[in-house]
Design a protein around this motif. Sequence first.
Motif, PDB file in Angstrom:
ATOM      1  N   LEU A 199       1.105  13.727   8.615  1.00  0.00           N
ATOM      2  CA  LEU A 199       1.101  12.304   8.926  1.00  0.00           C
ATOM      3  C   LEU A 199       1.195  12.126  10.438  1.00  0.00           C
ATOM      4  O   LEU A 199       1.857  12.903  11.125  1.00  0.00           O
ATOM      5  CB  LEU A 199       2.297  11.616   8.269  1.00  0.00           C
ATOM      6  CG  LEU A 199       2.197  11.297   6.775  1.00  0.00           C
ATOM      7  CD1 LEU A 199       3.587  11.223   6.178  1.00  0.00           C
ATOM      8  CD2 LEU A 199       1.467   9.980   6.563  1.00  0.00           C
ATOM      9  N   VAL A 237       1.074   4.224  11.314  1.00  0.00           N
ATOM     10  CA  VAL A 237       1.212   5.465  10.546  1.00  0.00           C
ATOM     11  C   VAL A 237      -0.136   5.759   9.916  1.00  0.00           C
ATOM     12  O   VAL A 237      -0.765   4.864   9.335  1.00  0.00           O
ATOM     13  CB  VAL A 237       2.291   5.343   9.455  1.00  0.00           C
ATOM     14  CG1 VAL A 237       2.387   6.649   8.663  1.00  0.00           C
ATOM     15  CG2 VAL A 237       3.644   4.999  10.058  1.00  0.00           C
ATOM     16  N   TRP A 239      -2.844   8.959   8.027  1.00  0.00           N
ATOM     17  CA  TRP A 239      -2.970  10.259   7.365  1.00  0.00           C
ATOM     18  C   TRP A 239      -4.438  10.522   7.075  1.00  0.00           C
ATOM     19  O   TRP A 239      -5.137   9.683   6.505  1.00  0.00           O
ATOM     20  CB  TRP A 239      -2.167  10.278   6.069  1.00  0.00           C
ATOM     21  CG  TRP A 239      -2.219  11.579   5.313  1.00  0.00           C
ATOM     22  CD1 TRP A 239      -2.213  12.834   5.831  1.00  0.00           C
ATOM     23  CD2 TRP A 239      -2.272  11.732   3.895  1.00  0.00           C
ATOM     24  NE1 TRP A 239      -2.254  13.772   4.830  1.00  0.00           N
ATOM     25  CE2 TRP A 239      -2.278  13.119   3.625  1.00  0.00           C
ATOM     26  CE3 TRP A 239      -2.298  10.844   2.822  1.00  0.00           C
ATOM     27  CZ2 TRP A 239      -2.337  13.644   2.324  1.00  0.00           C
ATOM     28  CZ3 TRP A 239      -2.345  11.351   1.527  1.00  0.00           C
ATOM     29  CH2 TRP A 239      -2.356  12.735   1.295  1.00  0.00           C
ATOM     30  N   HIS A 280       5.693  15.362   8.265  1.00  0.00           N
ATOM     31  CA  HIS A 280       5.291  15.486   6.867  1.00  0.00           C
ATOM     32  C   HIS A 280       6.293  14.750   5.991  1.00  0.00           C
ATOM     33  O   HIS A 280       7.417  14.471   6.406  1.00  0.00           O
ATOM     34  CB  HIS A 280       5.173  16.948   6.442  1.00  0.00           C
ATOM     35  CG  HIS A 280       6.461  17.704   6.484  1.00  0.00           C
ATOM     36  ND1 HIS A 280       6.966  18.247   7.651  1.00  0.00           N
ATOM     37  CD2 HIS A 280       7.366  17.994   5.514  1.00  0.00           C
ATOM     38  CE1 HIS A 280       8.105  18.845   7.392  1.00  0.00           C
ATOM     39  NE2 HIS A 280       8.386  18.702   6.110  1.00  0.00           N
ATOM     40  N   SER A 281       5.875  14.419   4.784  1.00  0.00           N
ATOM     41  CA  SER A 281       6.716  13.664   3.869  1.00  0.00           C
ATOM     42  C   SER A 281       7.038  14.527   2.652  1.00  0.00           C
ATOM     43  O   SER A 281       6.139  15.094   2.027  1.00  0.00           O
ATOM     44  CB  SER A 281       5.999  12.385   3.427  1.00  0.00           C
ATOM     45  OG  SER A 281       6.765  11.686   2.475  1.00  0.00           O
TER      46      SER A 281
END
Length: 495
Positions: A199, A237, A239, A280-281
């Motif tokens: 991300l 944000v 991705w 990263h999530s």
Amino acid sequence: MNGTSGSSEGKGTTTGHAGEERRTVVVVGAGPTGLLLAGDLAAAGVAVTLVEKRARGIGNLSRAMVVHARTLEQFDARGIADELEAVGEPLDELRLFDRLTLDLSHLRSRFRYVLVLPQYEVERVLERRAVKAGVRFAYETELVGLAQDADGVHLDVRGPDGATSTLTAAYAVGADGLRSGVRGAVGLPFPGRSVIRSLVLADVKLTERPPALLTVDTAGDAFAFIAPFADGYHRVVGWDRSRNVPDSEPLDLDEVRGIVRQALGRDFGMHDARWMSRFHSDERQAPAYRVGRVFLAGDAAHVHSPAGGQGMNTGLQDAANLSWKLIATLRGRAPEGLLDTYEAERHPVGRAVLRSSGGLVRFAMAKRPWTRAARAAFATLVGRVGPVRARAVGRITGVGIAYPAPRGAHRLVGRRVPDVALRGGRLHELLRAGEFVLIAPRDAAFETGGAVPAHWSSARRTTLLVRPDGYVAWAADEADAAAVGAALGEWGCGA
């Protein structure tokens, strides 16, 4: 008590007696969860030390950007919602992905919207409240060891001068995030996985105004989200699923622009980035929230995808659930097993948020024809079927969350009580005392013991004993003095 604290600057050493230590709590982590919890405890007269390895000061680089209705209700019950509303931007609908927008205007709440507000603004208000309540801060102080026995918890901490000392308290709470030192010290694993890699995040200025207060969409392999700050910057944000690189890979503004253009069709003339990061999530949850005298809350207990903006809000609800239970226990007024109910009530909520936020990400980034069809069907179902829509809104905003009730309990036990109008005021105002509230019919005259007395402004006949966190502890459709007295006694607030 020995340890680094003694002032809001986190310097000095305080020494107390064993009796004092049995009435103290150490909270590790000064994010929103730790600040709310510590502030609640200190406001109730509990001696609290808040340990934070960062230097003192509220940064502006936090990731959370929304405050949901149930969290605003908890803030209202502490007298700080109005201050936060004044600096946030209300939004009466929440767009989750293409064709799925949740209308919040019909919420049964005083707060029929999501408040767009950076996490650092929440932290600023919560820190000021905690300082005023008397929380002792230990900044630039890191947990390096933890042990517990039947009498208390002993936390070894290293202060800003490099010296190690020991804090001893009755209980400790780890609110120290994804890489929680408290969780590691008590030997709890953190199973799960990374669900979104690489991300990108940037705080930028825009030359074009986005079409909505919160702008979010997907296209192909790209996802993007834009939200405003009060100072003219915007949080972006993004991705790109096709670009999977380590968090350490350098990031420039051209990459952010490219992802946003792919997802939203244009980049709104973004420029002057003051901060950029790649992260990263994860989806992870600790198997337990309590080990003896040590508790976990917030990201130390659970982390999930950013979809729906539920992370910070879930942690704040953890704190609201745990604080009053610790207070009752330290006062010697808690029913047997009360502290065990923290995990029993909050662990299932964390698991549900994990699943729902992860599902939203998978739906948002659906690529295969059958997953796109499933997403379209889900969006149609939520949009057209009222009960399904209400459940989805209740889950994401938190107002629909209820806790398990004992067998045979009244149907309202465990349910949230809205900010109902009462004779002479409203519920959230009464909850600011940090005590149980007994709501009785207008013509009833019950002894309320340690509970705050209240009466319905309507002709309603139900009697409710409302917990300090706003959930029903006990209820009866037609109560008498004996039943009310027994309920008050059971919950430790009898005469």
